[in-house]
Design a protein around this motif. Structure first.
Motif, PDB file in Angstrom:
ATOM      1  N   ARG A 253      26.267  31.362  67.495  1.00  0.00           N
ATOM      2  CA  ARG A 253      27.740  31.397  67.285  1.00  0.00           C
ATOM      3  C   ARG A 253      27.894  32.904  66.593  1.00  0.00           C
ATOM      4  NH1 ARG A 253      31.814  30.556  69.829  1.00  0.00           N
ATOM      5  NH2 ARG A 253      33.684  31.216  68.852  1.00  0.00           N
ATOM      6  N   GLU A 254      27.203  33.349  65.503  1.00  0.00           N
ATOM      7  CA  GLU A 254      27.141  34.571  65.125  1.00  0.00           C
ATOM      8  C   GLU A 254      26.765  35.787  66.105  1.00  0.00           C
ATOM      9  OE1 GLU A 254      25.903  33.305  60.795  1.00  0.00           O
ATOM     10  OE2 GLU A 254      24.568  34.660  61.765  1.00  0.00           O
ATOM     11  N   GLY A 255      25.723  35.395  67.023  1.00  0.00           N
ATOM     12  CA  GLY A 255      25.433  36.288  68.017  1.00  0.00           C
ATOM     13  C   GLY A 255      26.599  36.626  69.226  1.00  0.00           C
ATOM     14  N   PHE A 256      27.224  35.381  69.350  1.00  0.00           N
ATOM     15  CA  PHE A 256      28.274  35.507  70.535  1.00  0.00           C
ATOM     16  C   PHE A 256      29.267  36.253  70.007  1.00  0.00           C
ATOM     17  CE2 PHE A 256      32.403  33.753  71.722  1.00  0.00           C
ATOM     18  CZ  PHE A 256      32.321  33.433  73.131  1.00  0.00           C
ATOM     19  N   MET A 257      29.960  36.290  68.728  1.00  0.00           N
ATOM     20  CA  MET A 257      30.813  36.702  68.040  1.00  0.00           C
ATOM     21  C   MET A 257      30.592  38.487  68.108  1.00  0.00           C
ATOM     22  SD  MET A 257      32.998  34.540  67.700  1.00  0.00           S
ATOM     23  CE  MET A 257      34.501  35.403  66.831  1.00  0.00           C
ATOM     24  N   ALA A 258      29.315  38.659  67.647  1.00  0.00           N
ATOM     25  CA  ALA A 258      29.121  40.044  67.873  1.00  0.00           C
ATOM     26  C   ALA A 258      29.086  40.652  69.275  1.00  0.00           C
ATOM     27  CB  ALA A 258      27.597  40.299  67.344  1.00  0.00           C
ATOM     28  N   LEU A 259      28.600  39.978  70.109  1.00  0.00           N
ATOM     29  CA  LEU A 259      28.616  40.498  71.464  1.00  0.00           C
ATOM     30  C   LEU A 259      30.166  40.570  72.043  1.00  0.00           C
ATOM     31  CD1 LEU A 259      25.617  38.655  73.355  1.00  0.00           C
ATOM     32  CD2 LEU A 259      25.882  40.968  72.693  1.00  0.00           C
ATOM     33  N   MET A 260      30.837  39.668  71.536  1.00  0.00           N
ATOM     34  CA  MET A 260      32.463  39.687  71.778  1.00  0.00           C
ATOM     35  C   MET A 260      33.105  40.982  71.455  1.00  0.00           C
ATOM     36  SD  MET A 260      34.137  37.277  73.312  1.00  0.00           S
ATOM     37  CE  MET A 260      35.735  36.776  73.850  1.00  0.00           C
ATOM     38  N   GLN A 261      32.517  41.463  70.349  1.00  0.00           N
ATOM     39  CA  GLN A 261      33.011  42.852  69.720  1.00  0.00           C
ATOM     40  C   GLN A 261      32.381  44.043  70.179  1.00  0.00           C
ATOM     41  OE1 GLN A 261      35.524  42.911  67.851  1.00  0.00           O
ATOM     42  NE2 GLN A 261      35.297  40.707  67.624  1.00  0.00           N
ATOM     43  N   SER A 262      31.485  43.738  71.266  1.00  0.00           N
ATOM     44  CA  SER A 262      30.772  45.034  71.868  1.00  0.00           C
ATOM     45  C   SER A 262      31.406  45.640  73.093  1.00  0.00           C
ATOM     46  CB  SER A 262      29.084  44.604  72.346  1.00  0.00           C
ATOM     47  OG  SER A 262      29.323  43.733  73.491  1.00  0.00           O
ATOM     48  N   PRO A 263      31.315  46.943  73.093  1.00  0.00           N
ATOM     49  CA  PRO A 263      31.925  47.752  74.135  1.00  0.00           C
ATOM     50  C   PRO A 263      31.495  47.181  75.568  1.00  0.00           C
ATOM     51  CG  PRO A 263      30.789  49.260  72.886  1.00  0.00           C
ATOM     52  CD  PRO A 263      30.778  47.816  72.161  1.00  0.00           C
ATOM     53  N   GLU A 264      30.459  47.094  75.400  1.00  0.00           N
ATOM     54  CA  GLU A 264      29.701  46.534  76.811  1.00  0.00           C
ATOM     55  C   GLU A 264      30.466  45.207  77.412  1.00  0.00           C
ATOM     56  OE1 GLU A 264      27.820  47.297  73.996  1.00  0.00           O
ATOM     57  OE2 GLU A 264      27.013  49.118  74.443  1.00  0.00           O
ATOM     58  N   SER A 265      30.385  44.414  76.415  1.00  0.00           N
ATOM     59  CA  SER A 265      31.058  43.129  77.069  1.00  0.00           C
ATOM     60  C   SER A 265      32.562  43.273  77.356  1.00  0.00           C
ATOM     61  CB  SER A 265      30.877  41.999  75.812  1.00  0.00           C
ATOM     62  OG  SER A 265      31.660  40.892  76.111  1.00  0.00           O
ATOM     63  N   ARG A 266      33.227  44.112  76.230  1.00  0.00           N
ATOM     64  CA  ARG A 266      34.551  44.223  76.808  1.00  0.00           C
ATOM     65  C   ARG A 266      34.710  45.020  78.242  1.00  0.00           C
ATOM     66  NH1 ARG A 266      38.779  48.269  73.603  1.00  0.00           N
ATOM     67  NH2 ARG A 266      40.575  48.276  74.997  1.00  0.00           N
ATOM     68  N   ALA A 267      33.716  45.884  78.551  1.00  0.00           N
ATOM     69  CA  ALA A 267      33.810  46.523  79.791  1.00  0.00           C
ATOM     70  C   ALA A 267      33.603  45.386  80.892  1.00  0.00           C
ATOM     71  CB  ALA A 267      32.724  47.520  79.953  1.00  0.00           C
ATOM     72  N   LEU A 268      32.600  44.868  80.807  1.00  0.00           N
ATOM     73  CA  LEU A 268      32.139  43.453  81.684  1.00  0.00           C
ATOM     74  C   LEU A 268      33.456  42.750  82.256  1.00  0.00           C
ATOM     75  CD1 LEU A 268      28.341  43.113  81.059  1.00  0.00           C
ATOM     76  CD2 LEU A 268      29.428  44.554  83.010  1.00  0.00           C
ATOM     77  N   ARG A 269      34.033  42.145  81.039  1.00  0.00           N
ATOM     78  CA  ARG A 269      35.181  41.158  80.956  1.00  0.00           C
ATOM     79  C   ARG A 269      36.146  41.923  81.607  1.00  0.00           C
ATOM     80  NH1 ARG A 269      36.263  39.948  75.576  1.00  0.00           N
ATOM     81  NH2 ARG A 269      34.522  41.219  74.663  1.00  0.00           N
ATOM     82  N   HIS A 270      36.285  43.214  81.279  1.00  0.00           N
ATOM     83  CA  HIS A 270      37.475  43.984  81.879  1.00  0.00           C
ATOM     84  C   HIS A 270      37.215  44.094  83.575  1.00  0.00           C
ATOM     85  CE1 HIS A 270      40.113  47.087  82.875  1.00  0.00           C
ATOM     86  NE2 HIS A 270      39.163  47.992  83.461  1.00  0.00           N
ATOM     87  N   ILE A 271      35.956  44.358  84.143  1.00  0.00           N
ATOM     88  CA  ILE A 271      35.779  44.525  85.472  1.00  0.00           C
ATOM     89  C   ILE A 271      35.969  42.927  85.925  1.00  0.00           C
ATOM     90  CG2 ILE A 271      34.089  44.788  87.118  1.00  0.00           C
ATOM     91  CD1 ILE A 271      32.773  46.846  85.027  1.00  0.00           C
TER      92      ILE A 271
END
Ligand code: NAD
Length: 694
Positions: A253-271
């Protein structure tokens, strides 16, 4: 609205069916529906076992990504709470799986006590593809069911696997042939009285343990590029070996939350969201009728015509390919065949497929061949007079209702439409080089383009596996119009003191697939030279040569002439910095009274990328693009913009629009600065209002 869950009993078995089109994404209403239905079955003394199933298309394709970041995402029961509740149920719960069973859907299935499936059901944890890790206990359950290595491969790779591959593992208790629910109900009756087996109580068995993990860390680390998610997935799965189930879940869960904040994930979810949004066209009803495209004509078998043809052959659509001269036709066909044969050599195509595809092309020198095609794409020289001749002829020979498309890079589609008596049938279909490889298709909507022509083009784009983006008419449409500003920014840096290799290096470090000067050498510098000469002639002025023109005057057109901005050794594509280029640059600076200054890599990136952003903002406010994310898709799929940055417009959002405005103002205030550096009004407005493009 229909209920997302139905409930029925078949003898002692309760059947809970998830039925939320299209793919049972696990939004708040569906989660509540499942929990209520399980509670009902639990309370009914006549029920001995519970079957949880979905539709033929999907058990569930996972979390509802449109819910991310909204209050609904947190609405109880959240997915982890639901899975925990299902697992703690005192009556056996059997997941009956058909179609997609992905992400949160797969995690839910792994929370059940048993799983039965159709052989071709697709099981997978694709979260890594949007920069995340499975955040609802998947990383702890999967290794308990299929072992550490197999679980790691699925988590880090993200690709789905057919259910039949899991026969004989605790992940799959039974493959069902015939009706899934009938089979699941029969299986449920068999296990109804057995003691409940919970995945959380299983141990991960892996004899290789640590040694394997170390090897995996090295491999995954080397392949992850700028993305943090693959290694985080690995570590989460690794925890299943050494930590208790509950501790493993907490760390997951902690790993998930950290990744959720990462710019890389934001970019991929945006795409991910951008690709879905691009299929919706403002003012175009979703049920617009489509024209049938059974046969396509392509005019011109050059660089683009050949690649465009391959797209349709690959999709099984026959193509009539027209050229002016036999040699040009033969050359074009030979290139197509060579491309296919190269794919066959690499094992990507079977030899008979090469022949099958070549068999779908009808080469011709006569427009008679265009009489019965449903769509024609013109890819002749970039010259309005040539296009005029072609479109006038097409207007004469093509059947009524045929779509007449141009692959022009810059020319005005509305003007081209006037060469016909059917402007509603005219549209731009702008492919990118190499057209059989690049995913982008800019669909250029003319002022009179008919709605069904637009809708058909979009559907066709999907059929030939392109990312299609709609653009309005302007010089260069979305992509090339922005590219012009980017190129000018790079050119300005050369004039001011940088060298091509520094600029290319800085932008490649930023993540661009190729810097602008390497790209220029690849595409051919003569194209831009011809355009500048044409524009100067049209404006009735003499061309004031820039360094690129000087290179062309010296016969350096790029890779094809062995030299351009760089020099190239025979048969090689590695760019070698060249003294002659440096000399031409020095001469240019001297002739224009420029004293070169030192330029940092950060400034290179700021100028070139913000030039894109500023022009993107203008494109958006003029309505040439319907949304900022469309512009991002153009740059990501047509111009090598790095996916981990999400496209130029999302990048600007992440940098902060006020910061973009400040930088642009500084560039605009420099002596002699081009007026295009003035921040676009839309950019100023959004920055002032504290808003973003996306
Ligand atoms: P090209 O020179 O490689 O090919 C053009 C072909 O058209 C030649 O084979 C020529 O013989 C043929 N041709 C010319 N006039 C003709 C006519 N009247 N009838 C039939 N055939 C004719 O050019 P290209 O790079 O393939 O570009 C074609 C079009 O695609 C242009 O409009 C260009 O702007 C556009 N485009 C090019 C690229 C690129 O990267 N090259 C990318 C996108 C769009």
């Amino acid at each position: 609205m229909s209920e997302p869950v139905t409930y029925e009993t078949r003898g002692p078995v309760a059947v809970i069916k998830m039925d939320k089109p299209p793919v049972n994404s696990l939004g708040a209403a569906l989660r509540t529906g499942i929990a209520d239905a399980v509670e009902r079955a639990q309370a009914d003394a006549a029920v001995k076992a519970i079957v949880l199933t979905g539709t033929a298309r999907a058990f569930s394709a996972g979390a509802d990504v449109t819910e991310f970041g909204t209050p609904n995402a947190a609405r109880e029961p959240n997915l982890r709470v639901l899975i925990d509740y299902v697992e703690r149920t005192e009556k056996p719960v059997i997941a009956a799986i058909a179609g997609q069973c992905l992400g949160g859907g797969f995690e839910l299935a792994m929370g059940c006590h048993y799983r039965v499936a159709l052989a071709d059901a697709q099981l997978g944890l694709p979260e890594v593809k949007i920069g995340l890790l499975p955040g609802a206990t998947g990383t702890q359950r999967l290794p308990r069911l299929i072992g550490l290595e197999a679980a790691l491969n699925m988590c880090v790779g993200g690709s789905p696997v057919a259910a039949e591959k899991f026969a004989g593992t605790p992940l799959l208790d039974k493959l069902i042939t015939g009706d899934l629910v009938d089979g699941a109900v029969a299986f449920a009756a068999e296990v109804a009285d057995k003691p409940i087996r919970r995945v959380r109580d299983l141990k991960v068995r892996d004899p290789q343990g640590e040694a394997f993990l170390q090897f995996a860390r090295n491999t995954v680390g080397a392949m992850a590029g700028p993305y943090p998610a693959p290694l985080k997935c690995l570590e989460a799965v690794a925890n299943s070996l050494t930590k208790s189930f509950d501790d493993g879940c907490k760390l997951e869960r902690e790993g998930f939350m950290a990744l959720m904040q990462s710019p890389e994930s934001r970019a991929l979810r945006h795409i991910f969201g951008a690709e879905r949004a691009a299929t919706k066209i403002p003012g175009l009803p979703e049920n617009t009728p489509l024209r049938e495209i059974k046969k396509v004509g392509v005019i011109g078998a050059g660089t683009m015509g050949g690649g465009i043809t391959m797209n349709f052959l690959n999709a099984g659509i026959p193509v009539v390919l027209l050229e002016m001269k036999q040699e040009a036709l033969d050359r074009g066909l030979k290139t197509i065949r060579t491309n296919y044969e190269n794919s066959a050599k690499k094992g990507k195509l079977k030899p008979e497929q090469v022949e099958q595809r070549m068999g779908l092309v009808t080469p011709t020198l006569s427009y008679d061949g265009m009489k019965d095609v449903d769509l024609v794409i013109e890819a002749v020289f970039e010259n309005m007079d040539v296009k005029e001749t072609v479109f006038r002829t097409l207007d004469e020979v093509c059947k009524p209702g045929a779509i007449l498309a141009s692959n022009t890079s810059y020319l005005n589609i509305d003007k081209i439409a006037t060469f016909t008596k059917r402007p509603g049938d005219v549209i731009g279909l702008h492919f990118f080089s190499p057209a059989n490889v690049m995913r982008l298709l800019e669909i250029v909507r003319g002022a009179q383009t008919a709605p069904d022509v637009l809708a058909t083009s979009l559907a066709l784009g999907k059929k030939i596996k392109k990312v299609a983006v709609i653009s309005g008419v302007c010089d260069g449409f979305i992509g090339n119009r922005m590219l012009a500003r980017y190129g000018a920014a790079a050119q300005g840096l050369i004039n001011a003191g940088a060298l091509p290799q520094q600029i290319d290096g800085a932008l490649q470090k930023f993540g661009m697939a190729m810097g602008p000067f390497r790209m220029g050498d690849l595409a051919g510098l003569d194209i831009g030279w011809a355009t500048r000469k044409r524009k100067a002639a049209e404006a009735g002025v003499e061309l004031k040569p820039i360094v690129a023109d000087k290179l062309c005057e010296a016969g350096r057109f790029g890779q094809k002439t062995g030299a351009g901005w760089y020099r190239y050794e025979a048969g090689k594509r590695d760019p070698i910095p060249d003294a002659l280029t440096e000399q031409l640059i020095t001469e240019y600076r001297a002739a224009n009274g420029i004293t070169p200054r030192t330029i940092s890599d950060a400034e290179v990136v700021e100028r070139c990328i913000f030039a894109l952003v500023n022009e993107g903002a203008r494109i958006l406010e003029e309505g040439i693009a319907a949304r900022a994310s469309d512009i991002d898709l153009v740059y990501l799929n047509g111009y090598g913009f790095p996916a981990h940055r999400g496209g130029p417009m999302l990048y600007a959002d992440m940098v902060g629009l006020p910061n973009v405005v400040r930088a642009l103002r500084k560039f605009a205030a420099e002596p002699g600065a081009d007026k295009s550096w003035q921040p676009a009004p839309l950019l100023l407005k959004l920055a002032a209002e504290g808003k973003n493009f996306n």
